[in-house]
Design a protein around this motif. Structure first.
Motif, PDB file in Angstrom:
ATOM      1  N   GLN A   1      18.239 -51.488 -13.588  1.00 50.74           N
ATOM      2  CA  GLN A   1      17.155 -52.385 -13.975  1.00 50.74           C
ATOM      3  C   GLN A   1      17.492 -53.293 -15.147  1.00 50.74           C
ATOM      4  O   GLN A   1      16.749 -54.225 -15.431  1.00 50.74           O
ATOM      5  CB  GLN A   1      15.914 -51.563 -14.323  1.00 50.74           C
ATOM      6  CG  GLN A   1      15.382 -50.778 -13.155  1.00 50.74           C
ATOM      7  CD  GLN A   1      14.170 -49.963 -13.544  1.00 50.74           C
ATOM      8  OE1 GLN A   1      13.297 -50.447 -14.248  1.00 50.74           O
ATOM      9  NE2 GLN A   1      14.119 -48.727 -13.089  1.00 50.74           N
ATOM     10  N   LEU A   2      18.594 -53.030 -15.829  1.00 50.43           N
ATOM     11  CA  LEU A   2      18.965 -53.844 -16.988  1.00 50.43           C
ATOM     12  C   LEU A   2      19.627 -55.145 -16.548  1.00 50.43           C
ATOM     13  O   LEU A   2      20.332 -55.166 -15.541  1.00 50.43           O
ATOM     14  CB  LEU A   2      19.921 -53.058 -17.885  1.00 50.43           C
ATOM     15  CG  LEU A   2      19.331 -51.832 -18.562  1.00 50.43           C
ATOM     16  CD1 LEU A   2      20.434 -51.020 -19.219  1.00 50.43           C
ATOM     17  CD2 LEU A   2      18.285 -52.232 -19.583  1.00 50.43           C
TER      18      LEU A   2
ATOM     19  N   PHE B   1      24.189 -56.244 -20.396  1.00 45.60           N
ATOM     20  CA  PHE B   1      24.641 -54.852 -20.412  1.00 45.60           C
ATOM     21  C   PHE B   1      25.820 -54.650 -19.471  1.00 45.60           C
ATOM     22  O   PHE B   1      25.902 -55.290 -18.432  1.00 45.60           O
ATOM     23  CB  PHE B   1      23.494 -53.914 -20.023  1.00 45.60           C
ATOM     24  CG  PHE B   1      22.426 -53.836 -21.073  1.00 45.60           C
ATOM     25  CD1 PHE B   1      22.474 -52.857 -22.051  1.00 45.60           C
ATOM     26  CD2 PHE B   1      21.398 -54.753 -21.099  1.00 45.60           C
ATOM     27  CE1 PHE B   1      21.501 -52.792 -23.030  1.00 45.60           C
ATOM     28  CE2 PHE B   1      20.418 -54.697 -22.082  1.00 45.60           C
ATOM     29  CZ  PHE B   1      20.474 -53.710 -23.049  1.00 45.60           C
TER      30      PHE B   1
ATOM     31  N   TYR C   1      18.125 -46.557 -15.428  1.00 43.77           N
ATOM     32  CA  TYR C   1      18.104 -47.681 -16.365  1.00 43.77           C
ATOM     33  C   TYR C   1      19.130 -48.750 -15.993  1.00 43.77           C
ATOM     34  O   TYR C   1      18.834 -49.941 -16.043  1.00 43.77           O
ATOM     35  CB  TYR C   1      18.373 -47.199 -17.790  1.00 43.77           C
ATOM     36  CG  TYR C   1      17.248 -46.390 -18.368  1.00 43.77           C
ATOM     37  CD1 TYR C   1      16.019 -46.967 -18.669  1.00 43.77           C
ATOM     38  CD2 TYR C   1      17.396 -45.036 -18.616  1.00 43.77           C
ATOM     39  CE1 TYR C   1      14.978 -46.223 -19.188  1.00 43.77           C
ATOM     40  CE2 TYR C   1      16.360 -44.282 -19.151  1.00 43.77           C
ATOM     41  CZ  TYR C   1      15.156 -44.883 -19.429  1.00 43.77           C
ATOM     42  OH  TYR C   1      14.132 -44.150 -19.941  1.00 43.77           O
TER      43      TYR C   1
ATOM     44  N   ASN D   1      25.199 -52.552 -24.609  1.00 45.93           N
ATOM     45  CA  ASN D   1      24.690 -53.907 -24.778  1.00 45.93           C
ATOM     46  C   ASN D   1      25.843 -54.768 -25.289  1.00 45.93           C
ATOM     47  O   ASN D   1      26.406 -54.510 -26.355  1.00 45.93           O
ATOM     48  CB  ASN D   1      23.534 -53.915 -25.781  1.00 45.93           C
ATOM     49  CG  ASN D   1      22.847 -55.250 -25.891  1.00 45.93           C
ATOM     50  OD1 ASN D   1      23.428 -56.294 -25.618  1.00 45.93           O
ATOM     51  ND2 ASN D   1      21.587 -55.211 -26.295  1.00 45.93           N
TER      52      ASN D   1
ATOM     53  N   VAL E   1      11.383 -51.343 -22.805  1.00 42.50           N
ATOM     54  CA  VAL E   1      11.474 -49.969 -22.330  1.00 42.50           C
ATOM     55  C   VAL E   1      10.348 -49.174 -22.974  1.00 42.50           C
ATOM     56  O   VAL E   1      10.158 -49.234 -24.181  1.00 42.50           O
ATOM     57  CB  VAL E   1      12.845 -49.349 -22.712  1.00 42.50           C
ATOM     58  CG1 VAL E   1      12.915 -47.905 -22.281  1.00 42.50           C
ATOM     59  CG2 VAL E   1      13.982 -50.143 -22.128  1.00 42.50           C
TER      60      VAL E   1
ATOM     61  N   ILE F   1      14.418 -54.642 -24.985  1.00 33.01           N
ATOM     62  CA  ILE F   1      15.779 -54.228 -24.633  1.00 33.01           C
ATOM     63  C   ILE F   1      16.825 -54.922 -25.495  1.00 33.01           C
ATOM     64  O   ILE F   1      17.952 -54.457 -25.562  1.00 33.01           O
ATOM     65  CB  ILE F   1      16.097 -54.439 -23.141  1.00 33.01           C
ATOM     66  CG1 ILE F   1      15.992 -55.909 -22.776  1.00 33.01           C
ATOM     67  CG2 ILE F   1      15.249 -53.571 -22.278  1.00 33.01           C
ATOM     68  CD1 ILE F   1      16.644 -56.232 -21.471  1.00 33.01           C
TER      69      ILE F   1
END
Length: 132
Positions: free
Chosen positions: A71-72, A77, A68, A87, A22, A36
């Motif tokens: 895209q994680l 996550f 976010y 997380n 990030v 990340i």
């Protein structure tokens, strides 16, 4: 063009669309990339996101939590509330208390889980012993 090539291209595109790091703006250092894996959680507040890091720092970014969360990587996550993404590697235990369902993180923080997401979160984190 073979199907094998098309599949490998689409898999490669999928991987490149996921965040591996990030970019954040530190007032003292400037723009930098942080992995990340060091990201503990993201909290959304009125169109902004607070990113909490394993070194104890936090940074505010001018992106929504939805930006976010999409895209994680989902294997690392989990969205536990409308305004919170955690997380999984930092979750120590799940609890059902008189205040409602909670997650206890390795940092000692307690995060409220929404009632609507509780069954999904409990299933995803079933390897943790509730209340233990």
């Amino acid at each position: 063009m073979s199907n094998r090539f098309i599949n490998s291209v689409s898999d490669e595109t999928l991987v490149s669309n996921l965040l591996l790091s990030v970019r954040v703006n530190d007032l003292k250092i400037g723009w930098q990339s942080k992995p990340i894996d060091d990201l503990i959680m993201i909290k959304g507040v009125r169109g902004y996101s607070w990113l909490y890091w394993s070194d104890g720092t936090k940074q505010m970014m001018a992106y929504t939590i939805k930006h976010y969360a999409s895209q994680l990587p989902i294997e690392n996550f989990i969205r536990v509330h409308q305004n919170c993404v955690i997380n999984r590697n930092y979750v120590q235990k799940t609890q059902l208390t008189h205040r409602g369902p909670l997650l206890r993180l390795a940092t000692g923080a307690e995060i409220v889980i929404s009632r609507r997401r509780w069954s999904m979160v409990k299933k995803e984190l079933q390897h943790l012993q509730p209340g233990a």
